[in-house]
Design a protein around this motif. Sequence first.
Motif, PDB file in Angstrom:
ATOM      1  N   ILE A 120      -6.200  -0.324  -8.647  1.00  0.00           N
ATOM      2  CA  ILE A 120      -5.921   1.356  -8.677  1.00  0.00           C
ATOM      3  C   ILE A 120      -6.868   1.902  -9.632  1.00  0.00           C
ATOM      4  N   ALA A 121      -7.765   0.572 -11.348  1.00  0.00           N
ATOM      5  CA  ALA A 121      -8.163   0.809 -11.699  1.00  0.00           C
ATOM      6  C   ALA A 121      -9.689   1.178 -11.416  1.00  0.00           C
ATOM      7  N   ARG A 122      -9.886  -0.080 -10.041  1.00  0.00           N
ATOM      8  CA  ARG A 122     -11.646   0.074  -9.476  1.00  0.00           C
ATOM      9  C   ARG A 122     -11.432   1.922  -8.213  1.00  0.00           C
ATOM     10  N   LEU A 123     -10.007   2.454  -8.690  1.00  0.00           N
ATOM     11  CA  LEU A 123     -10.558   3.553  -8.056  1.00  0.00           C
ATOM     12  C   LEU A 123      -9.958   3.767  -5.958  1.00  0.00           C
ATOM     13  N   SER A 124      -9.379   2.042  -5.837  1.00  0.00           N
ATOM     14  CA  SER A 124      -9.553   1.381  -4.465  1.00  0.00           C
ATOM     15  C   SER A 124      -9.005   2.113  -3.156  1.00  0.00           C
ATOM     16  N   PRO A 125      -9.139   3.042  -2.331  1.00  0.00           N
ATOM     17  CA  PRO A 125      -8.178   4.455  -2.079  1.00  0.00           C
ATOM     18  C   PRO A 125      -7.475   2.413  -1.047  1.00  0.00           C
ATOM     19  N   ARG A 126      -7.884   1.745  -0.803  1.00  0.00           N
ATOM     20  CA  ARG A 126      -6.644   0.308   0.174  1.00  0.00           C
ATOM     21  C   ARG A 126      -5.966   0.026  -0.917  1.00  0.00           C
ATOM     22  N   SER A 127      -6.148   0.064  -2.410  1.00  0.00           N
ATOM     23  CA  SER A 127      -4.916  -0.923  -3.449  1.00  0.00           C
ATOM     24  C   SER A 127      -4.313   0.607  -3.764  1.00  0.00           C
ATOM     25  N   MET A 128      -4.498   2.032  -4.155  1.00  0.00           N
ATOM     26  CA  MET A 128      -4.047   3.100  -3.874  1.00  0.00           C
ATOM     27  C   MET A 128      -2.157   3.026  -2.218  1.00  0.00           C
ATOM     28  N   LEU A 129      -3.582   2.814  -1.563  1.00  0.00           N
ATOM     29  CA  LEU A 129      -2.334   3.026  -0.420  1.00  0.00           C
ATOM     30  C   LEU A 129      -1.151   2.140  -0.763  1.00  0.00           C
ATOM     31  N   ALA A 130      -1.269   0.897  -0.953  1.00  0.00           N
ATOM     32  CA  ALA A 130      -1.062  -0.815  -1.066  1.00  0.00           C
ATOM     33  C   ALA A 130       0.368  -0.424  -2.405  1.00  0.00           C
ATOM     34  N   THR A 131       0.195   0.194  -3.355  1.00  0.00           N
ATOM     35  CA  THR A 131       0.578   0.165  -4.426  1.00  0.00           C
ATOM     36  C   THR A 131       2.131   1.465  -4.256  1.00  0.00           C
ATOM     37  N   LEU A 132       1.574   2.646  -3.569  1.00  0.00           N
ATOM     38  CA  LEU A 132       2.504   3.349  -2.757  1.00  0.00           C
ATOM     39  C   LEU A 132       3.823   2.593  -1.707  1.00  0.00           C
ATOM     40  N   VAL A 133       2.696   1.759  -1.223  1.00  0.00           N
ATOM     41  CA  VAL A 133       3.888   1.316  -0.021  1.00  0.00           C
ATOM     42  C   VAL A 133       5.042   0.132  -1.185  1.00  0.00           C
ATOM     43  N   PHE A 134       4.535  -0.198  -2.014  1.00  0.00           N
ATOM     44  CA  PHE A 134       4.983  -1.375  -3.300  1.00  0.00           C
ATOM     45  C   PHE A 134       6.061  -0.903  -3.643  1.00  0.00           C
ATOM     46  N   LEU A 135       5.455   0.225  -4.117  1.00  0.00           N
ATOM     47  CA  LEU A 135       7.255   1.563  -4.731  1.00  0.00           C
ATOM     48  C   LEU A 135       7.890   1.896  -4.177  1.00  0.00           C
ATOM     49  N   LEU A 136       7.436   2.315  -2.844  1.00  0.00           N
ATOM     50  CA  LEU A 136       8.335   3.333  -1.825  1.00  0.00           C
ATOM     51  C   LEU A 136       9.643   2.313  -1.236  1.00  0.00           C
ATOM     52  N   THR A 137       8.845   0.600  -1.212  1.00  0.00           N
ATOM     53  CA  THR A 137       9.571  -0.571  -0.752  1.00  0.00           C
ATOM     54  C   THR A 137      11.078  -0.684  -1.872  1.00  0.00           C
ATOM     55  N   GLY A 138      10.015  -0.698  -2.839  1.00  0.00           N
ATOM     56  CA  GLY A 138      10.698  -1.027  -4.000  1.00  0.00           C
ATOM     57  C   GLY A 138      12.423   0.331  -4.197  1.00  0.00           C
ATOM     58  N   VAL A 139      11.386   0.966  -3.400  1.00  0.00           N
ATOM     59  CA  VAL A 139      13.078   2.485  -4.023  1.00  0.00           C
ATOM     60  C   VAL A 139      13.745   2.524  -2.796  1.00  0.00           C
ATOM     61  N   VAL A 140      13.466   1.687  -1.453  1.00  0.00           N
ATOM     62  CA  VAL A 140      14.625   1.445  -0.431  1.00  0.00           C
ATOM     63  C   VAL A 140      15.001   0.764  -0.706  1.00  0.00           C
ATOM     64  N   THR A 141      14.625  -0.306  -0.924  1.00  0.00           N
ATOM     65  CA  THR A 141      15.255  -1.607  -0.993  1.00  0.00           C
ATOM     66  C   THR A 141      16.630  -1.281  -2.579  1.00  0.00           C
ATOM     67  N   VAL A 142      16.347  -0.908  -3.349  1.00  0.00           N
ATOM     68  CA  VAL A 142      17.605  -0.577  -4.144  1.00  0.00           C
ATOM     69  C   VAL A 142      18.700   0.191  -3.483  1.00  0.00           C
ATOM     70  N   TYR A 143      17.928   1.424  -3.320  1.00  0.00           N
ATOM     71  CA  TYR A 143      19.523   1.834  -2.534  1.00  0.00           C
ATOM     72  C   TYR A 143      19.378   1.531  -1.373  1.00  0.00           C
ATOM     73  N   VAL A 144      19.173   0.377   0.033  1.00  0.00           N
ATOM     74  CA  VAL A 144      20.461   0.022   0.390  1.00  0.00           C
ATOM     75  C   VAL A 144      21.198  -1.016  -0.022  1.00  0.00           C
ATOM     76  N   VAL A 145      20.211  -1.665  -0.939  1.00  0.00           N
ATOM     77  CA  VAL A 145      21.457  -2.592  -1.054  1.00  0.00           C
ATOM     78  C   VAL A 145      22.100  -2.376  -2.224  1.00  0.00           C
ATOM     79  N   ARG A 146      22.293  -1.297  -3.156  1.00  0.00           N
ATOM     80  CA  ARG A 146      23.305  -0.942  -3.517  1.00  0.00           C
ATOM     81  C   ARG A 146      24.622   0.589  -3.239  1.00  0.00           C
ATOM     82  N   LEU A 147      23.368   1.137  -2.128  1.00  0.00           N
ATOM     83  CA  LEU A 147      24.947   1.162  -0.929  1.00  0.00           C
ATOM     84  C   LEU A 147      25.219   0.125  -0.489  1.00  0.00           C
ATOM     85  N   MET A 148      24.812  -1.084  -0.049  1.00  0.00           N
ATOM     86  CA  MET A 148      25.325  -2.320   0.851  1.00  0.00           C
ATOM     87  C   MET A 148      27.135  -3.233  -0.241  1.00  0.00           C
ATOM     88  N   THR A 149      26.243  -2.577  -1.667  1.00  0.00           N
ATOM     89  CA  THR A 149      26.770  -3.719  -2.132  1.00  0.00           C
ATOM     90  C   THR A 149      28.280  -2.480  -2.869  1.00  0.00           C
TER      91      THR A 149
END
Length: 153
Positions: A120-149
Amino acid sequence: MDWSSFIQGAFGGLLIGLSAVMLMVTLGRIAGISGMVSGLIFDRFTAESAWRLAFVLGLISGPLLLVVLNGSLGNVAGNPEAVVGAPIGGVPLMVVAGLLVGLGSGIGNGCTSGHGVCGIARLSPRSMLATLVFLLTGVVTVYVVRLMTGHSL
């Protein structure tokens, strides 16, 4: 607002950014931890291995130094509820989670340090997309795990 925690976090972020910049300026390398560890495990030992090992040992020595000087890992280890909350699962769940993170960083050709900090510091579009996917996956994972538990959201 707890100014002490804010200052510690800001100082830690500054050190992470400074180490990433120093690695880029001195060796022309990206501070991607998954790539460094992968290189140490799967590549034969070369001159590349020396800086990778030094960087990873630096990451490990920080918490160890904190334990030696302070007697604990800070408020997270002393009182888990204070910052991140108590862990939901035990060691087996953390091992599975760690393996999934490793698999994901392999599929994504990098991790949050390589893509999120350096890319992101290098303004890489690929890295920006990858980081967005990481964050969204984390949010969804927390939501699903909390619902399941049955933990409250």
